[in-house]
Design a protein around this motif. Structure first.
Motif, PDB file in Angstrom:
ATOM      1  N   SER A 156      -2.578  14.075  -8.447  1.00 20.82           N
ATOM      2  CA  SER A 156      -1.370  14.062  -7.601  1.00 20.82           C
ATOM      3  C   SER A 156      -0.919  12.621  -7.410  1.00 20.82           C
ATOM      4  O   SER A 156      -1.681  11.676  -7.678  1.00 20.82           O
ATOM      5  CB  SER A 156      -1.632  14.697  -6.223  1.00 20.82           C
ATOM      6  OG  SER A 156      -2.377  13.817  -5.395  1.00 20.82           O
ATOM      7  N   GLY A 157       0.290  12.467  -6.924  1.00 25.04           N
ATOM      8  CA  GLY A 157       0.789  11.143  -6.586  1.00 25.04           C
ATOM      9  C   GLY A 157       0.033  10.568  -5.400  1.00 25.04           C
ATOM     10  O   GLY A 157      -0.183   9.349  -5.303  1.00 25.04           O
ATOM     11  N   THR A 158      -0.361  11.426  -4.491  1.00 23.99           N
ATOM     12  CA  THR A 158      -1.126  10.981  -3.320  1.00 23.99           C
ATOM     13  C   THR A 158      -2.456  10.378  -3.762  1.00 23.99           C
ATOM     14  O   THR A 158      -2.870   9.313  -3.285  1.00 23.99           O
ATOM     15  CB  THR A 158      -1.358  12.168  -2.367  1.00 23.99           C
ATOM     16  OG1 THR A 158      -0.084  12.707  -2.007  1.00 23.99           O
ATOM     17  CG2 THR A 158      -2.103  11.756  -1.121  1.00 23.99           C
ATOM     18  N   SER A 171       6.986   7.204  -7.564  1.00 21.23           N
ATOM     19  CA  SER A 171       6.957   8.673  -7.613  1.00 21.23           C
ATOM     20  C   SER A 171       8.328   9.277  -7.877  1.00 21.23           C
ATOM     21  O   SER A 171       8.432  10.337  -8.490  1.00 21.23           O
ATOM     22  CB  SER A 171       6.441   9.229  -6.281  1.00 21.23           C
ATOM     23  OG  SER A 171       5.115   8.828  -6.075  1.00 21.23           O
ATOM     24  N   GLN A 172       9.377   8.621  -7.380  1.00 16.11           N
ATOM     25  CA  GLN A 172      10.720   9.202  -7.510  1.00 16.11           C
ATOM     26  C   GLN A 172      11.521   8.549  -8.632  1.00 16.11           C
ATOM     27  O   GLN A 172      12.704   8.837  -8.781  1.00 16.11           O
ATOM     28  CB  GLN A 172      11.473   9.038  -6.181  1.00 16.11           C
ATOM     29  CG  GLN A 172      10.734   9.677  -5.013  1.00 16.11           C
ATOM     30  CD  GLN A 172      11.535   9.663  -3.724  1.00 16.11           C
ATOM     31  OE1 GLN A 172      12.625   9.119  -3.649  1.00 16.11           O
ATOM     32  NE2 GLN A 172      10.982  10.300  -2.686  1.00 16.11           N
ATOM     33  N   ALA A 209       3.360  10.183   2.056  1.00 19.66           N
ATOM     34  CA  ALA A 209       2.241   9.973   1.112  1.00 19.66           C
ATOM     35  C   ALA A 209       2.169   8.533   0.628  1.00 19.66           C
ATOM     36  O   ALA A 209       1.113   8.095   0.160  1.00 19.66           O
ATOM     37  CB  ALA A 209       2.357  10.927  -0.076  1.00 19.66           C
ATOM     38  N   LEU A 214      -1.926   6.942  -5.286  1.00 15.89           N
ATOM     39  CA  LEU A 214      -1.768   5.884  -4.284  1.00 15.89           C
ATOM     40  C   LEU A 214      -3.105   5.524  -3.629  1.00 15.89           C
ATOM     41  O   LEU A 214      -3.349   4.366  -3.290  1.00 15.89           O
ATOM     42  CB  LEU A 214      -0.726   6.306  -3.245  1.00 15.89           C
ATOM     43  CG  LEU A 214       0.705   6.182  -3.785  1.00 15.89           C
ATOM     44  CD1 LEU A 214       1.630   7.223  -3.186  1.00 15.89           C
ATOM     45  CD2 LEU A 214       1.244   4.771  -3.512  1.00 15.89           C
ATOM     46  N   LYS A 247       9.839  16.607  -8.881  1.00 13.73           N
ATOM     47  CA  LYS A 247      10.173  15.230  -9.290  1.00 13.73           C
ATOM     48  C   LYS A 247      10.913  15.248 -10.631  1.00 13.73           C
ATOM     49  O   LYS A 247      10.927  16.258 -11.319  1.00 13.73           O
ATOM     50  CB  LYS A 247       8.881  14.398  -9.389  1.00 13.73           C
ATOM     51  CG  LYS A 247       8.130  14.283  -8.049  1.00 13.73           C
ATOM     52  CD  LYS A 247       8.798  13.305  -7.093  1.00 13.73           C
ATOM     53  CE  LYS A 247       8.460  13.555  -5.640  1.00 13.73           C
ATOM     54  NZ  LYS A 247       7.122  13.191  -5.228  1.00 13.73           N
ATOM     55  N   THR A 254      10.284   6.487   3.852  1.00 11.80           N
ATOM     56  CA  THR A 254       9.746   6.992   2.581  1.00 11.80           C
ATOM     57  C   THR A 254       9.050   8.305   2.884  1.00 11.80           C
ATOM     58  O   THR A 254       8.937   8.724   4.047  1.00 11.80           O
ATOM     59  CB  THR A 254       8.745   5.985   1.965  1.00 11.80           C
ATOM     60  OG1 THR A 254       8.248   6.510   0.721  1.00 11.80           O
ATOM     61  CG2 THR A 254       7.550   5.733   2.873  1.00 11.80           C
ATOM     62  N   TYR A 287       4.715  16.018  -9.018  1.00 13.16           N
ATOM     63  CA  TYR A 287       5.011  17.199  -8.203  1.00 13.16           C
ATOM     64  C   TYR A 287       6.187  17.913  -8.868  1.00 13.16           C
ATOM     65  O   TYR A 287       7.087  17.259  -9.415  1.00 13.16           O
ATOM     66  CB  TYR A 287       5.379  16.709  -6.788  1.00 13.16           C
ATOM     67  CG  TYR A 287       5.677  17.804  -5.797  1.00 13.16           C
ATOM     68  CD1 TYR A 287       4.653  18.582  -5.265  1.00 13.16           C
ATOM     69  CD2 TYR A 287       6.983  18.057  -5.394  1.00 13.16           C
ATOM     70  CE1 TYR A 287       4.936  19.576  -4.357  1.00 13.16           C
ATOM     71  CE2 TYR A 287       7.262  19.055  -4.485  1.00 13.16           C
ATOM     72  CZ  TYR A 287       6.238  19.816  -3.974  1.00 13.16           C
ATOM     73  OH  TYR A 287       6.522  20.813  -3.065  1.00 13.16           O
ATOM     74  N   ASP A 311       5.205   2.341  -5.629  1.00 16.66           N
ATOM     75  CA  ASP A 311       5.260   3.793  -5.525  1.00 16.66           C
ATOM     76  C   ASP A 311       6.514   4.229  -6.282  1.00 16.66           C
ATOM     77  O   ASP A 311       7.628   4.199  -5.755  1.00 16.66           O
ATOM     78  CB  ASP A 311       5.303   4.241  -4.061  1.00 16.66           C
ATOM     79  CG  ASP A 311       5.292   5.774  -3.931  1.00 16.66           C
ATOM     80  OD1 ASP A 311       5.470   6.455  -4.956  1.00 16.66           O
ATOM     81  OD2 ASP A 311       5.113   6.268  -2.797  1.00 16.66           O
ATOM     82  N   GLU A 356       0.269  20.498  -9.534  1.00 15.92           N
ATOM     83  CA  GLU A 356       0.123  19.133  -9.022  1.00 15.92           C
ATOM     84  C   GLU A 356      -0.382  18.188 -10.107  1.00 15.92           C
ATOM     85  O   GLU A 356      -1.259  18.545 -10.886  1.00 15.92           O
ATOM     86  CB  GLU A 356      -0.886  19.118  -7.862  1.00 15.92           C
ATOM     87  CG  GLU A 356      -0.605  20.104  -6.749  1.00 15.92           C
ATOM     88  CD  GLU A 356       0.535  19.676  -5.833  1.00 15.92           C
ATOM     89  OE1 GLU A 356       0.912  18.491  -5.872  1.00 15.92           O
ATOM     90  OE2 GLU A 356       1.052  20.535  -5.092  1.00 15.92           O
ATOM     91  N   SER A 414       4.198  10.415  -9.197  1.00 17.47           N
ATOM     92  CA  SER A 414       3.898  11.805  -8.838  1.00 17.47           C
ATOM     93  C   SER A 414       4.593  12.719  -9.828  1.00 17.47           C
ATOM     94  O   SER A 414       5.740  12.474 -10.202  1.00 17.47           O
ATOM     95  CB  SER A 414       4.425  12.099  -7.428  1.00 17.47           C
ATOM     96  OG  SER A 414       4.497  13.509  -7.220  1.00 17.47           O
ATOM     97  N   VAL A 435       8.549   0.944  -2.669  1.00 17.03           N
ATOM     98  CA  VAL A 435       8.904   2.314  -3.058  1.00 17.03           C
ATOM     99  C   VAL A 435      10.246   2.287  -3.785  1.00 17.03           C
ATOM    100  O   VAL A 435      11.216   1.722  -3.271  1.00 17.03           O
ATOM    101  CB  VAL A 435       8.999   3.229  -1.816  1.00 17.03           C
ATOM    102  CG1 VAL A 435       9.337   4.659  -2.235  1.00 17.03           C
ATOM    103  CG2 VAL A 435       7.703   3.194  -1.023  1.00 17.03           C
TER     104      VAL A 435
HETATM  105  C1  LIG Z   1       6.260  12.852  -4.070  1.00 13.79           C
HETATM  106  C2  LIG Z   1       5.939  11.535  -3.506  1.00 13.79           C
HETATM  107  C3  LIG Z   1       4.613  11.137  -3.262  1.00 13.79           C
HETATM  108  C4  LIG Z   1       3.434  12.062  -3.321  1.00 13.79           C
HETATM  109  O1  LIG Z   1       3.200  12.669  -4.517  1.00 13.79           O
HETATM  110  P1  LIG Z   1       2.376  14.035  -4.576  1.00 13.79           P
HETATM  111  O2  LIG Z   1       2.247  14.247  -6.070  1.00 13.79           O
HETATM  112  O3  LIG Z   1       3.167  15.097  -3.916  1.00 13.79           O
HETATM  113  O4  LIG Z   1       1.054  13.823  -3.949  1.00 13.79           O
HETATM  114  C5  LIG Z   1       4.394   9.836  -2.817  1.00 13.79           C
HETATM  115  N1  LIG Z   1       5.406   8.991  -2.611  1.00 13.79           N
HETATM  116  C6  LIG Z   1       6.695   9.340  -2.805  1.00 13.79           C
HETATM  117  C7  LIG Z   1       7.783   8.336  -2.556  1.00 13.79           C
HETATM  118  C8  LIG Z   1       6.998  10.625  -3.247  1.00 13.79           C
HETATM  119  O5  LIG Z   1       8.291  10.971  -3.414  1.00 13.79           O
END
Ligand SMILES: *Cc1c(COP(=O)(O)O)cnc(C)c1O
Length: 379
Positions: free
Chosen positions: A71-73, A171-172, A100, A76, A198, A97, A195, A169, A205, A193, A143
């Protein structure tokens, strides 16, 4: 966040916030064959599909090492641990943000220090970060919010002067570029991430950590797999944060299409920007770098009214994020003065995410635009 893609088939007039089935239809034939192979080879956890995805995604992100995780969590968390940040250390994190972003810092026993964000972009405000430095500050998490890179020139310059580790980060923002280079590997470690909602989403996950540093890469690989350098020999306390083979197989098929999917997102964003420009509405500020439009967030004092108006027209919207970190109940011990995050508060109270997803039709976005106009500039 779950409601983002539950029950989101496009039918009739309803305009969903996202429609992941459109992506699946494009890859289903290939992905089914690969998933069969994952089962046939029992490559369920780590294994050849994860390794293949790691090679492809490292290439795409122009970085040396990519480590697939669950996972993204987790990404991190591993980033903070691999940077050897822990008890007694402080980490600068933007207050605006998804929460996570800072879980990893807390899991590692370090202390997040919340900072305000830039009013125009919603990404970390380096001038404010500077004011919150202490002798214990060890790292900064930038982020790349909504798909747009944080100001990496400012982040890297600040970090260099203060000797801070930079964690991204991303993730997005997979594929978003700063100075024509994909985000993720500007700092010591970058996190992604996958998820499902995304821009690049797994069938469940998944996440990724990237770095250009071979020693950090080694440490990440060990930490995600119980802290073992070789089987049953544990150098340090580790975790089970491995990536599934099925996720890697699906991600690899989607990654091949990501440039085309991102191009469509950019087109849709462009359409919103052109056709909403006359309205009393703050449109997303785009700097001269690159934006992959994970979310299209507008701002207005009439946010709640506009959201209701769109819902009545069967148009789904989102809030990203309505409660900034400095107002989260579980983080009240971090900041004594919650008034000192004016821009994070502004984004939380005025931001509204309009639907924007791969597969969204021109007729759909035009109807969203019409309904927004009907509320803000009735004829
Ligand atoms: C989605 C997201 C995460 C967490 O990712 P997961 O895969 O859901 O654990 C962390 N930081 C940001 C900015 C995110 O958008």
């Amino acid at each position: 966040m779950l409601e983002m893609f539950e029950n989101h088939r496009t039918d009739g007039e309803r305009i969903p916030f996202n429609d992941l089935a459109i992506q699946w239809e494009e890859i289903a034939e290939d992905a089914r064959r690969d998933i069969d192979q994952v089962f046939a080879r029992s490559a369920f956890s780590s294994g050849p599909y994860v390794e293949a995805f790691e090679r492809e995604v490292a290439d795409y992100l122009q970085c040396r090492h990519a480590v697939g995780v669950n996972s993204g969590t987790s990404a991190l968390h591993l980033a903070v641990l691999a940077a050897s940040i822990g008890a007694g250390d402080e980490v600068l994190v933007p207050s605006h943000t998804f929460i996570a972003t800072l879980w990893g810092t807390i899991y590692a026993g370090a202390t997040p220090v919340l900072t305000d964000v830039d009013e125009a972009t919603g990404t970390i405000d380096i001038a404010d970060a500077q004011r919150r430095l202490s002798a214990r500050t060890k790292a900064i998490i930038a982020v790349h919010l909504y798909g747009q890179p944080a100001n990496m020139d400012a982040v890297l310059d600040f970090a260099r002067r203060r000797n801070l580790v930079v964690i991204e980060d991303a993730s997005q923002a997979i594929g978003a570029c700063w100075n024509r280079k994909p985000v993720g590997a500007f700092g010591l470690i970058g996190c992604f991430s996958f998820y499902p909602g995304k821009n690049l989403g797994a069938a469940g996950e998944a996440g990724l950590v990237v770095t250009n540093d071979p020693l950090i890469d080694k440490r990440l690989r060990s930490l995600r797999n119980h802290g073992q350098r070789e089987r049953y020999l544990h150098d340090e306390v580790g975790f089970n944060y491995r990536m599934d083979g099925v996720q890697a197989a699906v991600l690899n098929r989607k990654l091949a299409r990501l440039p085309a999917w991102t191009a469509r997102r950019k087109q849709l964003a462009q359409r919103y920007r052109a056709k909403l420009s006359e309205l009393p509405l703050v449109l997303p500020t785009v700097h001269h770098h690159d934006h992959v439009w994970h979310l299209f967030v507008v701002r207005t004092l009439r946010r709640d009214g506009l959201r209701k108006h769109l819902a009545r027209a069967d148009i789904e919207t989102g809030l990203h994020y309505p409660v900034p970190l400095h107002r989260q109940p579980c983080l009240q011990h971090l900041n004594s003065d919650s008034r000192s995050f004016p821009c994070a508060d502004l984004w939380a109270s005025e931001g509204l995410s309009l639907p924007l997803f791969y597969g969204m039709k021109d007729e759909q976005i035009d109807r969203v635009i019409e309904v927004v106009r009907g509320f803000l500039a009735p004829a």
